[in-house]
Design an enzyme around this catalytic site. Structure first.
Site, PDB file in Angstrom:
ATOM      1  N   GLY A 176       5.098  44.199  29.782  1.00 29.79           N
ATOM      2  CA  GLY A 176       5.845  43.359  30.713  1.00 29.79           C
ATOM      3  C   GLY A 176       5.475  43.592  32.159  1.00 29.79           C
ATOM      4  O   GLY A 176       4.508  44.285  32.474  1.00 29.79           O
ATOM      5  N   VAL A 177       6.276  42.983  33.026  1.00 26.99           N
ATOM      6  CA  VAL A 177       6.044  43.119  34.455  1.00 26.99           C
ATOM      7  C   VAL A 177       6.687  44.404  34.973  1.00 26.99           C
ATOM      8  O   VAL A 177       7.496  45.010  34.291  1.00 26.99           O
ATOM      9  CB  VAL A 177       6.625  41.923  35.233  1.00 26.99           C
ATOM     10  CG1 VAL A 177       5.815  40.680  34.967  1.00 26.99           C
ATOM     11  CG2 VAL A 177       8.088  41.703  34.890  1.00 26.99           C
TER      12      VAL A 177
ATOM     13  N   ASN B   4       6.515  48.058  37.742  1.00 26.03           N
ATOM     14  CA  ASN B   4       5.696  49.239  38.026  1.00 26.03           C
ATOM     15  C   ASN B   4       5.585  50.172  36.823  1.00 26.03           C
ATOM     16  O   ASN B   4       4.535  50.751  36.571  1.00 26.03           O
ATOM     17  CB  ASN B   4       6.303  50.003  39.201  1.00 26.03           C
ATOM     18  CG  ASN B   4       6.200  49.182  40.476  1.00 26.03           C
ATOM     19  OD1 ASN B   4       5.188  48.530  40.708  1.00 26.03           O
ATOM     20  ND2 ASN B   4       7.250  49.186  41.275  1.00 26.03           N
TER      21      ASN B   4
ATOM     22  N   GLU C  51       1.582  38.441  27.904  1.00 25.25           N
ATOM     23  CA  GLU C  51       1.908  37.315  28.758  1.00 25.25           C
ATOM     24  C   GLU C  51       1.079  37.346  30.037  1.00 25.25           C
ATOM     25  O   GLU C  51       0.541  36.346  30.468  1.00 25.25           O
ATOM     26  CB  GLU C  51       3.374  37.474  29.094  1.00 25.25           C
ATOM     27  CG  GLU C  51       4.078  36.279  29.481  1.00 25.25           C
ATOM     28  CD  GLU C  51       5.537  36.650  29.648  1.00 25.25           C
ATOM     29  OE1 GLU C  51       6.319  36.370  28.747  1.00 25.25           O
ATOM     30  OE2 GLU C  51       5.877  37.232  30.685  1.00 25.25           O
TER      31      GLU C  51
ATOM     32  N   GLY D  34       9.489  36.654  29.507  1.00 29.87           N
ATOM     33  CA  GLY D  34       9.053  36.606  28.115  1.00 29.87           C
ATOM     34  C   GLY D  34       9.542  37.786  27.304  1.00 29.87           C
ATOM     35  O   GLY D  34       9.179  37.920  26.127  1.00 29.87           O
TER      36      GLY D  34
HETATM   37  O1  0RQ Z   1      15.471  47.549  43.426  1.00 30.71           O
HETATM   38  O2  0RQ Z   1      13.561  47.330  44.925  1.00 30.71           O
HETATM   39  O3  0RQ Z   1      15.909  47.138  45.782  1.00 30.71           O
HETATM   40  O4  0RQ Z   1      15.021  49.356  45.002  1.00 30.71           O
HETATM   41  O5  0RQ Z   1      15.909  46.980  40.507  1.00 30.71           O
HETATM   42  O6  0RQ Z   1      13.416  48.131  39.773  1.00 30.71           O
HETATM   43  O7  0RQ Z   1      12.487  50.363  39.211  1.00 30.71           O
HETATM   44  O8  0RQ Z   1      11.118  48.761  40.662  1.00 30.71           O
HETATM   45  O9  0RQ Z   1      11.582  48.392  38.189  1.00 30.71           O
HETATM   46  O10 0RQ Z   1       9.491  47.033  38.795  1.00 30.71           O
HETATM   47  O11 0RQ Z   1       9.820  48.222  36.574  1.00 30.71           O
HETATM   48  O12 0RQ Z   1      11.196  46.191  37.164  1.00 30.71           O
HETATM   49  C1  0RQ Z   1      13.816  45.015  34.819  1.00 30.71           C
HETATM   50  C2  0RQ Z   1      13.383  44.258  37.137  1.00 30.71           C
HETATM   51  C3  0RQ Z   1      12.240  46.295  36.250  1.00 30.71           C
HETATM   52  C4  0RQ Z   1      11.566  44.048  35.391  1.00 30.71           C
HETATM   53  C5  0RQ Z   1      12.774  44.905  35.905  1.00 30.71           C
HETATM   54  C6  0RQ Z   1      16.689  48.117  40.917  1.00 30.71           C
HETATM   55  C7  0RQ Z   1      15.681  49.043  41.556  1.00 30.71           C
HETATM   56  C8  0RQ Z   1      14.808  48.045  42.296  1.00 30.71           C
HETATM   57  C9  0RQ Z   1      13.469  46.914  40.412  1.00 30.71           C
HETATM   58  P1  0RQ Z   1      14.948  47.874  44.913  1.00 30.71           P
HETATM   59  P2  0RQ Z   1      12.076  48.979  39.554  1.00 30.71           P
HETATM   60  P3  0RQ Z   1      10.400  47.490  37.714  1.00 30.71           P
HETATM   61  C10 0RQ Z   1       7.313  39.797  30.482  1.00 30.71           C
HETATM   62  C11 0RQ Z   1       8.375  40.755  30.632  1.00 30.71           C
HETATM   63  C12 0RQ Z   1      12.600  41.264  32.974  1.00 30.71           C
HETATM   64  C13 0RQ Z   1      11.459  40.322  32.644  1.00 30.71           C
HETATM   65  C14 0RQ Z   1      10.498  40.921  31.679  1.00 30.71           C
HETATM   66  C15 0RQ Z   1      11.983  42.667  34.930  1.00 30.71           C
HETATM   67  C16 0RQ Z   1      14.722  46.888  41.313  1.00 30.71           C
HETATM   68  O13 0RQ Z   1      10.950  44.721  34.334  1.00 30.71           O
HETATM   69  O14 0RQ Z   1      12.165  41.755  35.711  1.00 30.71           O
HETATM   70  O15 0RQ Z   1      10.710  41.954  31.061  1.00 30.71           O
HETATM   71  N1  0RQ Z   1      12.153  42.501  33.574  1.00 30.71           N
HETATM   72  N2  0RQ Z   1       9.397  40.256  31.507  1.00 30.71           N
HETATM   73  O16 0RQ Z   1      16.305  49.953  42.414  1.00 30.71           O
HETATM   74  C17 0RQ Z   1      20.899  48.542  39.742  1.00 30.71           C
HETATM   75  C18 0RQ Z   1      20.118  49.466  37.753  1.00 30.71           C
HETATM   76  C19 0RQ Z   1      18.787  49.311  38.242  1.00 30.71           C
HETATM   77  C20 0RQ Z   1      18.628  48.744  39.501  1.00 30.71           C
HETATM   78  C21 0RQ Z   1      16.663  49.180  38.650  1.00 30.71           C
HETATM   79  N3  0RQ Z   1      20.359  49.992  36.553  1.00 30.71           N
HETATM   80  N4  0RQ Z   1      21.125  49.061  38.528  1.00 30.71           N
HETATM   81  N5  0RQ Z   1      19.678  48.358  40.250  1.00 30.71           N
HETATM   82  N6  0RQ Z   1      17.305  48.679  39.719  1.00 30.71           N
HETATM   83  N7  0RQ Z   1      17.568  49.578  37.728  1.00 30.71           N
HETATM   84  C22 0RQ Z   1       6.650  39.376  31.791  1.00 30.71           C
HETATM   85  C23 0RQ Z   1       7.244  38.092  32.346  1.00 30.71           C
HETATM   86  O17 0RQ Z   1       8.228  37.644  31.906  1.00 30.71           O
HETATM   87  C24 0RQ Z   1       6.593  37.409  33.431  1.00 30.71           C
END
Ligand code: 0RQ
Length: 502
Positions: free
Chosen positions: A268-269, A271, A293, A387
């Protein structure tokens, strides 16, 4: 003819971008290309936003429905949200301006599985599609369209829209030609036939998009880079998560449940997902494949290193440096990368048949294994489900990865009850944090809770989770999935009120 537009009928339709934007009417539903910052139109959205601002200043508010493949970039989502020009947005976004407006309640957003978009649009669920604005990398002599760095829903947009505006972007590599596999065999039920993909890199369609020239009302020439986000370099936390995933794969191979070259990877997307791919580069596995994807930096590096043989996706999602490198060497990747419509890259039938190993990032998981991928504190949307559901529900093994804490340790990503559910306990096989990996397969809810708390929770939050679970085991209404309902979301409420779950 030379250059990117080699067909006279299309060449005759080249106009300035402002003229093209005038051809979009107030209230139109507009299907735009673009998927994770790749292959989106670079100039028409900006010109449309300018026009919307002018219309508003003249007392004529104007909005359009905005449909895409997935997330785009500030030049599309950002500019149109900024001028309040979007009526309904679907199916996925990650733009900060849009996010703010959605969470302020001033922009409607429908967050749906990416593989469902095309069929719902064909059925007219979102109304009629008026205009398609699609970036392509060229037009052939015989009038076929060479797709650009994403395919997304473009076949559906070009097929369903009454009017089509094309952006021909000469920044995109000319060597993209031949990399795409556009399948035109999908029909509505009854009478659907199997999608004949049995290996990730199988080609079952044609390399070009088709569009009747009569529908094309304007062609705009651009030379603009895709604007993707830069990934954070893997840190100790994400490296540790990657290490657990690799150990898990090695153990599955050892037990004879996975072949030595694993099964097709989906990543997935985010970091953390990117860091897991970086971990695979130095891991013991070779001759891997991907049915996924997006192709992000980590996956390109795996291809470069020869660890990954072939990759199928619907889009690139590369940092600027990786995109430059790809553009220089695109010809060398042509036989190893296949870009497909998102309806096919994410198709449940194919994901299940190939046995994908799905790895996706999350916001939070609860002690019983339900996963929230989209909402902060149950009400603020971050991006969307994208996705992840297409893959998680149908994967051979569905893995979710996250650091155990967020916001400098104020938030535990392992909570008593998730504040929003995207993936239910039934679709979640494995949860991984830097603390460890919980393989939940075959476990009852209570055993899952014990394993998730022990293996995945941060030590700062582990005692409080144990305490909650122990009390729930004594005082719940039922003891299959014990919960204290008046307390189960109290961690989130505490964060909302105090800024910390502690
Ligand atoms: O916020 O930037 O303000 O600090 O959420 O979190 O740790 O940078 O995580 O880049 O790995 O993304 C789920 C968003 C994770 C992504 C998600 C806050 C955290 C930060 C981002 P700041 P990180 P990542 C197929 C797969 C859904 C779509 C998907 C996503 C920001 O993986 O969009 O899976 N997934 N697609 O601080 C409050 C919590 C938190 C929180 C993190 N528990 N409560 N804030 N954050 N955890 C590909 C496609 O579909 C295209």
């Amino acid at each position: 003819m030379v250059g990117r537009i080699r067909n006279r009928r299309f060449a005759a339709k080249v106009v300035e971008v402002d003229e093209a934007a005038q051809l979009i009417e107030p209230g139109d539903n507009v299907g735009m290309s673009g998927f994770t910052g790749a292959g989106y139109p670079k100039e028409v959205p900006g010109a449309l936003a300018k026009r919307i601002a002018v219309e508003r200043a003249c007392g004529r508010p104007m909005k359009v429905g905005l449909w895409t493949g997935a997330s785009t970039a500030p030049e599309l989502d950002g500019v149109l949200a900024e001028v309040d020009g979007i009526d309904l947005r679907m199916p996925y976004q990650s733009d900060p301006v849009s996010r703010t407006k959605i969470n302020a309640g001033s922009l409607d957003y429908t967050d749906i599985h990416l593989s469902h978009v095309a069929q719902q649009v064909r059925q007219g669920i979102f109304g009629h599609l008026d205009v398609a604005v699609v970036e392509v990398s060229g037009i052939t002599e015989d009038g076929r369209l060479v797709p650009s760095s994403s395919v997304g829903n473009n076949t559906t947009w070009l097929d369903r829209a009454d009017r089509v505006i094309l952006e021909v972007n000469s920044w995109q590599s000319a060597h993209l030609a031949g990399m795409h596999d556009i399948y035109y065999g999908t029909t509505e039920p009854p009478g659907r036939t199997p999608i004949p993909i049995t290996r990730p890199a199988d080609r079952i369609g044609v390399p070009y998009l088709e569009c009747p020239p009569d529908k094309v009302i304007a062609v705009v020439e651009t030379e603009s880079p895709d604007r993707n986000t830069v990934f954070a370099e893997p840190d100790a936390v994400s490296e540790s998560i990657a290490g657990h995933v690799l150990d898990f794969f090695a153990d599955e191979v050892h037990r004879g449940r996975l072949p030595r070259n694993l099964l097709p990877l989906q990543s997935g997307v985010g970091n953390v997902a990117n860091a897991v791919l970086a971990g695979l580069e130095t891991g013991p596995f070779r001759d891997l494949t991907a049915y996924t994807e997006v192709i992000q930096d980590g996956m390109l590096r795996l291809l470069d290193a020869g660890v990954l043989l072939t990759a199928s996706a619907t889009a690139f999602s590369l940092s600027p440096a990786a995109a430059d490198r790809f553009n220089r060497d695109a010809a060398a990747y042509r036989d190893r990368i296949v870009l497909r419509p998102q309806e096919i890259s994410n198709h449940p039938e194919v994901v299940r048949r190939l046995g994908c190993l799905a790895m996706n990032g999350i916001v939070e998981a609860d002690i019983y294994g339900n996963v929230n991928s989209t909402h902060l504190m149950g009400s603020r949307v971050q991006n969307g489900i994208g996705g992840s559901g297409d893959f998680a529900r149908n994967a051979h093994i569905s893995i979710f990865v996250t650091p155990s804490v967020a916001k400098d340790g104020a938030i535990s990503t392992i909570v008593p009850m998730v504040s929003h559910v995207d993936h239910t306990e039934h679709d979640v096989d494995v949860i991984v944090t830097e603390q460890g990996l919980a393989d939940l397969r075959g476990l009852s809810p209570r055993r899952r809770a014990e394993r998730i708390i022990e293996r995945c929770a941060h030590p700062d939050f582990r005692p409080a989770l144990r305490d909650y679970y122990d009390r729930a085991r004594r005082g719940a209404f039922g003891f299959h999935t014990p919960h204290l309902l008046d307390e189960s979301l109290s961690w989130h409420q505490r964060y909302v009120v105090t800024g910390s779950m502690r």
